[in-house]
Write an enzyme that holds these catalytic residues in place. Structure first.
Site, PDB file in Angstrom:
ATOM      1  N   GLU A 161       0.822  -1.195   0.000  1.00  0.00           N
ATOM      2  CA  GLU A 161       0.000   0.000   0.000  1.00  0.00           C
ATOM      3  C   GLU A 161       0.863   1.254   0.000  1.00  0.00           C
ATOM      4  OE1 GLU A 161      -4.193  -1.317   1.824  1.00  0.00           O
ATOM      5  OE2 GLU A 161      -2.685  -0.862   3.314  1.00  0.00           O
ATOM      6  N   CYS A 167       3.527   8.429   1.320  1.00  0.00           N
ATOM      7  CA  CYS A 167       4.019   7.471   2.312  1.00  0.00           C
ATOM      8  C   CYS A 167       4.232   6.153   1.578  1.00  0.00           C
ATOM      9  CB  CYS A 167       2.966   7.359   3.419  1.00  0.00           C
ATOM     10  SG  CYS A 167       3.352   6.167   4.692  1.00  0.00           S
ATOM     11  N   CYS A 197       6.495  -7.148   7.158  1.00  0.00           N
ATOM     12  CA  CYS A 197       7.562  -6.646   8.027  1.00  0.00           C
ATOM     13  C   CYS A 197       8.046  -7.764   8.930  1.00  0.00           C
ATOM     14  CB  CYS A 197       7.045  -5.476   8.870  1.00  0.00           C
ATOM     15  SG  CYS A 197       8.358  -4.583   9.748  1.00  0.00           S
ATOM     16  N   CYS A 246       6.312  -5.498  15.775  1.00  0.00           N
ATOM     17  CA  CYS A 246       5.885  -4.549  16.816  1.00  0.00           C
ATOM     18  C   CYS A 246       4.473  -4.923  17.253  1.00  0.00           C
ATOM     19  CB  CYS A 246       5.945  -3.116  16.299  1.00  0.00           C
ATOM     20  SG  CYS A 246       7.619  -2.609  15.857  1.00  0.00           S
ATOM     21  N   CYS A 293       1.177  -3.023  15.750  1.00  0.00           N
ATOM     22  CA  CYS A 293       1.123  -2.599  14.346  1.00  0.00           C
ATOM     23  C   CYS A 293       0.412  -3.634  13.483  1.00  0.00           C
ATOM     24  CB  CYS A 293       2.549  -2.379  13.833  1.00  0.00           C
ATOM     25  SG  CYS A 293       2.603  -1.900  12.093  1.00  0.00           S
ATOM     26  N   GLY A 311       6.819  -2.101   6.172  1.00  0.00           N
ATOM     27  CA  GLY A 311       8.202  -2.566   6.177  1.00  0.00           C
ATOM     28  C   GLY A 311       9.154  -1.689   6.968  1.00  0.00           C
ATOM     29  N   GLU A 312      10.348  -2.231   7.189  1.00  0.00           N
ATOM     30  CA  GLU A 312      11.407  -1.501   7.883  1.00  0.00           C
ATOM     31  C   GLU A 312      12.452  -1.114   6.833  1.00  0.00           C
ATOM     32  OE1 GLU A 312      12.334  -0.061  10.813  1.00  0.00           O
ATOM     33  OE2 GLU A 312      14.174   0.326   9.678  1.00  0.00           O
ATOM     34  N   SER A 355      11.980   6.379   8.126  1.00  0.00           N
ATOM     35  CA  SER A 355      11.510   6.095   9.481  1.00  0.00           C
ATOM     36  C   SER A 355      11.967   4.694   9.866  1.00  0.00           C
ATOM     37  CB  SER A 355       9.977   6.180   9.516  1.00  0.00           C
ATOM     38  OG  SER A 355       9.507   5.872  10.806  1.00  0.00           O
ATOM     39  N   SER A 413      11.069   5.495  15.534  1.00  0.00           N
ATOM     40  CA  SER A 413       9.840   5.082  16.225  1.00  0.00           C
ATOM     41  C   SER A 413      10.204   4.636  17.633  1.00  0.00           C
ATOM     42  CB  SER A 413       9.186   3.936  15.449  1.00  0.00           C
ATOM     43  OG  SER A 413       8.793   4.391  14.185  1.00  0.00           O
ATOM     44  N   LEU A 414       9.988   5.509  18.592  1.00  0.00           N
ATOM     45  CA  LEU A 414      10.452   5.231  19.960  1.00  0.00           C
ATOM     46  C   LEU A 414       9.366   4.545  20.799  1.00  0.00           C
ATOM     47  CD1 LEU A 414      13.054   5.583  21.564  1.00  0.00           C
ATOM     48  CD2 LEU A 414      12.197   7.773  22.370  1.00  0.00           C
ATOM     49  N   HIS A 415       8.264   5.192  20.998  1.00  0.00           N
ATOM     50  CA  HIS A 415       7.053   4.616  21.608  1.00  0.00           C
ATOM     51  C   HIS A 415       7.138   4.269  23.092  1.00  0.00           C
ATOM     52  CE1 HIS A 415       5.832   4.530  17.514  1.00  0.00           C
ATOM     53  NE2 HIS A 415       6.390   3.393  17.203  1.00  0.00           N
ATOM     54  N   ASN A 435      -4.067   4.262  16.093  1.00  0.00           N
ATOM     55  CA  ASN A 435      -5.163   3.842  15.217  1.00  0.00           C
ATOM     56  C   ASN A 435      -5.443   2.380  15.506  1.00  0.00           C
ATOM     57  OD1 ASN A 435      -5.320   6.326  13.614  1.00  0.00           O
ATOM     58  ND2 ASN A 435      -3.248   5.738  13.015  1.00  0.00           N
ATOM     59  N   CYS A 440      -1.463   5.593  10.025  1.00  0.00           N
ATOM     60  CA  CYS A 440      -0.256   4.905  10.494  1.00  0.00           C
ATOM     61  C   CYS A 440      -0.604   3.542  11.063  1.00  0.00           C
ATOM     62  CB  CYS A 440       0.412   5.682  11.616  1.00  0.00           C
ATOM     63  SG  CYS A 440       0.798   7.344  11.182  1.00  0.00           S
TER      64      CYS A 440
HETATM   65  N1  SAH Z   1       9.306   0.257  10.322  1.00  0.00           N
HETATM   66  C1  SAH Z   1       9.437   1.693  10.260  1.00  0.00           C
HETATM   67  C2  SAH Z   1       8.485   2.293   9.266  1.00  0.00           C
HETATM   68  C3  SAH Z   1       7.027   2.244   9.660  1.00  0.00           C
HETATM   69  S1  SAH Z   1       6.521   3.860   9.989  1.00  0.00           S
HETATM   70  C4  SAH Z   1       9.272   2.269  11.656  1.00  0.00           C
HETATM   71  O1  SAH Z   1       8.959   1.515  12.575  1.00  0.00           O
HETATM   72  O2  SAH Z   1       9.508   3.454  11.853  1.00  0.00           O
HETATM   73  C5  SAH Z   1       4.977   3.677  10.696  1.00  0.00           C
HETATM   74  C6  SAH Z   1       4.858   4.405  12.011  1.00  0.00           C
HETATM   75  O3  SAH Z   1       3.536   4.227  12.534  1.00  0.00           O
HETATM   76  C7  SAH Z   1       5.803   3.841  13.036  1.00  0.00           C
HETATM   77  O4  SAH Z   1       6.208   4.825  13.943  1.00  0.00           O
HETATM   78  C8  SAH Z   1       4.912   2.840  13.725  1.00  0.00           C
HETATM   79  O5  SAH Z   1       5.392   2.446  14.970  1.00  0.00           O
HETATM   80  C9  SAH Z   1       3.616   3.613  13.812  1.00  0.00           C
HETATM   81  N2  SAH Z   1       2.447   2.755  13.984  1.00  0.00           N
HETATM   82  C10 SAH Z   1       2.340   1.436  13.717  1.00  0.00           C
HETATM   83  N3  SAH Z   1       1.100   0.995  13.980  1.00  0.00           N
HETATM   84  C11 SAH Z   1       0.399   2.060  14.413  1.00  0.00           C
HETATM   85  C12 SAH Z   1      -0.952   2.248  14.783  1.00  0.00           C
HETATM   86  N4  SAH Z   1      -1.803   1.247  14.752  1.00  0.00           N
HETATM   87  N5  SAH Z   1      -1.337   3.487  15.143  1.00  0.00           N
HETATM   88  C13 SAH Z   1      -0.462   4.524  15.118  1.00  0.00           C
HETATM   89  N6  SAH Z   1       0.819   4.409  14.758  1.00  0.00           N
HETATM   90  C14 SAH Z   1       1.245   3.186  14.412  1.00  0.00           C
END
Ligand code: SAH
Length: 364
Positions: free
Chosen positions: A96, A109, A116, A120, A123, A169-170, A201, A223-225, A300, A343
């Site tokens: 996508e 995007c 992937c 995570c 995701c 993907g990463e 990212s 992507s820290l979280h 989301n 996202c």
């Molecule tokens: N693998 C890379 C590229 C993906 S970017 C990375 O991890 O950065 C997509 C971004 O959206 C990342 O920060 C991911 O952690 C975040 N993300 C994934 N699932 C999500 C969700 N359900 N709601 C909001 N953000 C999400």
């Protein structure tokens, strides 16, 4: 009966690829520059229209090559103008690509892998497993196709002004192809984007952050979280291999010596998991030395996963805590609602399903 052999696809070739094609055809190297310009700067999909190439070369290219963008399987537009395409790749897998219009920017995007490997926990792409890396052409074609499918913009010369590797993907685990694709995006004869308008990212593949800095230092998002390793180990299993302290050191190296280079930290807010004000304070302390920008992403929801979106109030309190500590903190507006284009909602079509890698989510 055997499937007919496909002709080489001109969209698969980056500048060196086009140069070697021209050499094979006994053409001068500058023909590759002209091809690059026709294909990407002008978005041409017909060799016979490339009028500054000799007639003989045009005929040769028509016989032996094709301009074959991925097939569009679905095209959906949300009320806010966000548009999402499901693209079919060779072999049947799907990815996508999402277009996010703003007043002065058109951001695409793009996906870098089919599925992937990182697993995570929150995701949607992770749910699909992993199939394969995208080729250079499959990455670049997403931009080619978007420029082709979007209507001309009243102000912007090209519909796409920014590209973010935030789709499926990463990107840093498909390093060589991603960097080659970025070189096409930055090439003045192709898309001519500035390095500040291309963002990679990553979930934090530390050695590859250093390689990106050496080879192709575009804008970086991490992507820290989570503000601590115990929680991040759970949410982003890659953290078990590259813990927060190592990740932040790599980020520091990334920006060192270049005032204009910035790292943005993405932080998806999960209700009751990582959205407590104390966690905001811990995050502020962690990032204080980095002059970082934090992009807060309201979660989301993904069907079947045990997470929910933080309340609007929790989001505001979290943001304010960061700002009080001198960080630039913004809340990402949710775009693409109603078309699963936000996202972490990109799913595509991963064929065949492969087992995710156990333990720490990282391929050996
Ligand atoms: N693998 C890379 C590229 C993906 S970017 C990375 O991890 O950065 C997509 C971004 O959206 C990342 O920060 C991911 O952690 C975040 N993300 C994934 N699932 C999500 C969700 N359900 N709601 C909001 N953000 C999400």
């Amino acid at each position: 009966m055997d499937a007919p052999l496909l002709k080489p696809n001109l969209l698969d070739l980056d500048r060196p690829g086009l140069a070697s094609l021209c050499a094979q055809l006994g053409e001068k190297p500058f023909r590759a520059d002209q091809l690059l310009q026709w294909l990407h700067a002008r978005g041409c999909d017909d060799v016979s229209a490339m009028t500054n190439l000799s007639k003989a070369l045009r005929e040769r290219l028509q016989e032996t090559t094709e301009i074959r963008p991925p097939q569009v399987l679905a095209d959906r537009e949300a009320a806010d103008g966000t548009r999402k395409w499901l693209l079919r790749l060779a072999g049947g897998s799907g990815i996508e690509t999402v277009y996010i219009p703003e007043r002065r920017r058109g951001t695409l995007c793009v996906s870098s892998q089919v599925g992937c490997q990182l697993n995570c926990s929150f995701c949607s792409t992770a749910q699909q497993g992993f199939n394969r890396n995208l080729s250079v052409g499959e990455i670049v074609s997403q931009v080619w196709l978007a420029n082709h499918l979007l209507p001309p913009h009243p102000v912007r010369e090209k519909p796409i002004t920014n590209v973010v590797f935030m789709g499926m993907g990463e990107p840093l685990l498909n390093f060589d192809n991603v960097v080659a694709a970025i070189r096409v995006l930055l090439d003045d004869l192709a898309y001519g984007l500035s390095w500040r308008r291309v963002t990679v990212s990553t979930a934090g593949v530390v050695p590859m952050i250093d390689r990106l800095r050496e080879e192709c230092p575009v804008a970086l998002a991490v992507s820290l979280h989570a503000p601590d390793d115990a929680l991040r180990d759970e949410l982003v299993p890659l953290n078990r291999r590259y813990p927060i302290s190592e990740l932040l050191e790599a980020c520091q190296r990334y920006v060192a010596g270049n005032e204009r280079r910035r790292v943005t930290f993405e932080y998806t807010l999960l209700a009751g998991i990582n959205d407590h004000p104390a966690q905001a304070r811990a995050l502020g302390k962690l990032l204080a030395r980095l002059q970082a920008k934090v992009n807060l992403i309201p979660y989301n929801p993904v069907p079947g996963l045990p997470y929910s979106t933080s309340s609007a109030e929790a989001v505001t309190v979290f943001r304010d805590e960061l700002q009080r500590r001198g960080l630039v903190a913004t809340v990402r507006k949710t775009r693409g609602e109603g078309i699963d284009g936000a996202c972490g909602q990109l799913a595509g079509k991963v064929l065949p399903r492969q087992r995710r890698i156990a333990t720490n989510g990282v391929p050996a």
